[in-house]
Design a protein around this motif. Structure first.
Motif, PDB file in Angstrom:
ATOM      1  N   GLU A 137      79.365  73.917  96.785  1.00  0.00           N
ATOM      2  CA  GLU A 137      78.768  74.381  95.538  1.00  0.00           C
ATOM      3  C   GLU A 137      77.308  73.942  95.526  1.00  0.00           C
ATOM      4  O   GLU A 137      77.004  72.753  95.634  1.00  0.00           O
ATOM      5  N   THR A 194      73.856  82.622  95.991  1.00  0.00           N
ATOM      6  CA  THR A 194      74.926  83.293  95.219  1.00  0.00           C
ATOM      7  C   THR A 194      75.096  84.754  95.592  1.00  0.00           C
ATOM      8  O   THR A 194      75.936  85.444  95.011  1.00  0.00           O
ATOM      9  N   CYS A 231      74.056  74.259  93.201  1.00  0.00           N
ATOM     10  CA  CYS A 231      73.499  74.648  91.909  1.00  0.00           C
ATOM     11  C   CYS A 231      71.977  74.653  91.925  1.00  0.00           C
ATOM     12  O   CYS A 231      71.346  74.980  90.923  1.00  0.00           O
ATOM     13  N   ASP A 232      71.372  74.302  93.041  1.00  0.00           N
ATOM     14  CA  ASP A 232      69.918  74.120  93.098  1.00  0.00           C
ATOM     15  C   ASP A 232      69.234  75.066  94.079  1.00  0.00           C
ATOM     16  O   ASP A 232      68.009  75.052  94.172  1.00  0.00           O
ATOM     17  N   SER A 258      71.797  66.722  92.752  1.00  0.00           N
ATOM     18  CA  SER A 258      71.613  67.975  92.032  1.00  0.00           C
ATOM     19  C   SER A 258      70.745  67.713  90.801  1.00  0.00           C
ATOM     20  O   SER A 258      70.977  66.750  90.064  1.00  0.00           O
ATOM     21  N   GLN A 284      77.404  68.217  84.277  1.00  0.00           N
ATOM     22  CA  GLN A 284      76.326  69.180  84.416  1.00  0.00           C
ATOM     23  C   GLN A 284      75.644  69.345  83.070  1.00  0.00           C
ATOM     24  O   GLN A 284      76.280  69.642  82.069  1.00  0.00           O
ATOM     25  N   CYS A 338      72.202  76.244  86.490  1.00  0.00           N
ATOM     26  CA  CYS A 338      71.822  76.223  87.899  1.00  0.00           C
ATOM     27  C   CYS A 338      70.509  76.980  88.102  1.00  0.00           C
ATOM     28  O   CYS A 338      70.157  77.882  87.321  1.00  0.00           O
ATOM     29  N   ALA A 372      70.747  69.590  88.290  1.00  0.00           N
ATOM     30  CA  ALA A 372      71.468  70.072  87.109  1.00  0.00           C
ATOM     31  C   ALA A 372      72.466  69.056  86.582  1.00  0.00           C
ATOM     32  O   ALA A 372      73.036  69.247  85.512  1.00  0.00           O
ATOM     33  N   SER A 382      76.272  76.735  99.686  1.00  0.00           N
ATOM     34  CA  SER A 382      77.196  77.775  99.231  1.00  0.00           C
ATOM     35  C   SER A 382      77.799  78.519 100.423  1.00  0.00           C
ATOM     36  O   SER A 382      77.147  78.686 101.455  1.00  0.00           O
TER      37      SER A 382
END
Length: 467
Positions: free
Chosen positions: A122, A319, A124-125, A161, A53, A57, A163, A100
């Motif tokens: 997971e 999140t 992150c985007d 991703s 990474q 995020c 990230a 998520s």
């Protein structure tokens, strides 16, 4: 008159030339023949190279919740379908940036991670969670938002991703990327194969890799995986058409020329989009704005099949337990959620609803039903909305055509026959009828017997009157 026609043709030719000049020279291309030997092996999901990474995020905005139904959900009227089916029994694989865990996604199943060391849950985007929410989020009291097929199970597979990137090296420039970070057509091919072998009935791919027709796309493994999913595993594969200006989709494909309205558009393509261009195996989705017109960013092409709303999207926050209606840009500004990425899940959800209602329908029949019930443009089809905006209720309830014969998605039962009623008692009626018949017969006999008597009296009267 001939001179007027000539001037008209000349002006149209100049306009067509200017249009093409503004969009770049059209080259034209077709997907390569699919080679089943290029199909990637399935196995535990993992990045094919070491990754790391590199950036934070993407933060999502908290917003969009409340009693009001989001416009896109309202326009497609999914709530009218839910009394018939909610997509129960369907497994929709979301191949994306991960999904998520969220309280409104209780039917989320980890499918693996081709980016990092997680299990696919997971994100992150903030992209995959939004996509999955549009398909399978559960309705809750006080919220107008719901996924379009809340009874379906969501399989999450992280394939890209922004990230992440390769650890200590750059990507292969000959491999088309579908992410500004990590993720390409090869990792997508592995994810499609994995989803197919996990028992998905619908696969949603809201990611696109674009190249110019002059460059071509080295995506043979993805083509083999798409064919495997659609034909061997009988899965409805839904893909986003792509957004002009992102994912390598640098320029819009030319519109049909008024001089040659029936020309093969494959010969004028200048921007290729994968997996969208595998038209024999993929249901490709363009985006429309709130007015029903093709979104300005939606990449057109001869492979576009249908369209759905793709602007001002509201869905699950990656999140937080609530919703999101935007993300924060690098400068802190709020960016609305727009794109063909978010039109595709509405169509994937429609496919899940149809498959739940008609479990014996093949993937090809599901696609045909969705296309044939869409609200077609005036010309019947065009390269930006395809056969038109999908109609979930019509796709679920329309009567089968002559080419479609399949049972409904429910069980039939045999009902016991009603008891045979006893014969009616007609003795009184028969006696009355006999009496009437007897009286009638006596009347007729009396009338007939009176004829000789009347004749005798008539003759006597005649003799008495002789002179």
């Amino acid at each position: 008159m001939n001179r007027g026609i000539s001037w008209t043709a000349t002006l149209l030719a100049i306009a067509a030339f200017a249009l093409c000049a503004g969009q770049g020279v059209a080259v034209g291309a077709m997907p390569p023949p699919v080679d089943p030997l290029m199909l990637p092996e399935d196995g535990p999901a993992a990045p094919p190279q070491a990754t790391q990474q590199r950036t934070l995020c993407v933060p999502a905005v908290s917003g969009g919740d409340g009693a009001n139904v989001p416009p896109a959900q309202l326009d497609l009227a999914f709530d009218a379908v839910w009394p018939i089916t909610t997509g129960a029994g369907q497994r929709v694989a979301v191949i994306d940036t991960g999904v998520s865990r969220h309280p409104r996604l209780p039917n989320l199943e980890p499918g693996g991670d081709y980016v990092g060391a997680a299990d696919g849950t997971e994100d992150c985007d903030a992209h995959g969670t939004v996509v999955a929410g549009l398909i399978g989020a559960q309705p809750v009291t006080g919220s107008g938002f719901s996924g379009a097929a809340p009874g379906a199970t969501i399989i999450t597979i992280r394939q890209s991703s922004s990230a992440y990137s390769l650890a200590g090296s750059q990507g292969d420039p000959n491999i088309a990327e579908n992410s500004s970070g990590y993720g390409n057509v090869d990792t997508m091919a592995m994810a499609v194969r994995h989803a197919a072998d996990m028992g998905a009935t619908v696969i949603n791919i809201s990611e696109v890799a674009c190249k110019s027709a002059a460059e071509g796309i080295n995506d043979q493994r993805l083509g083999a995986a798409i064919q495997y999913a659609a034909l061997v595993k009988d899965i409805v594969v839904v893909a986003a058409a792509g957004n002009v200006g992102s994912g390598g989709c640098k320029s819009q494909n030319p519109t049909p020329s008024p001089l040659t309205p029936h020309a093969d558009l494959w010969n004028s393509v200048n921007t290729l989009a994968s997996p969208a261009w595998y038209d024999d195996f993929v249901l490709t989705v363009g985006s429309v704005d709130p007015n029903g017109a093709a979104s300005s960013f939606s990449l057109g092409g001869p492979w576009v099949d249908v369209a759905a709303p793709g602007t001002a999207v509201v869905s699950l926050h990656p999140t937080e337990p609530g919703l999101t209606n935007g993300t924060y840009g690098p400068d802190g500004s709020v960016q609305a959620i727009n794109g063909t990425s978010f039109a595709a899940p509405y169509v994937a959800a429609t496919a899940a609803l149809v498959r739940s209602r008609y479990p014996d329908l093949t993937a090809a029949q599901v696609v045909q039903r969705i296309e044939s019930t869409a609200h077609a443009p005036a010309e019947g089809w065009n390269p930006y909305v395809g056969h038109g905006v999908v109609d979930p209720l019509a796709a679920v309830t329309a009567l089968p055509s002559d080419a479609e014969t399949y049972p409904l998605g429910h069980h039939t039962s045999t009902l016991a026959a009603l008891p045979v009623p006893p014969p009616p008692d007609n003795r009184a009626r028969d006696a009355a009828l006999l009496g009437v018949a007897a009286v009638g017969s006596l009347g007729v006999l009396a009338l007939l017997s009176s004829f000789p008597i009347r004749r005798v009296f008539a003759e006597r009267g005649h003799r008495s009157r002789r002179p």
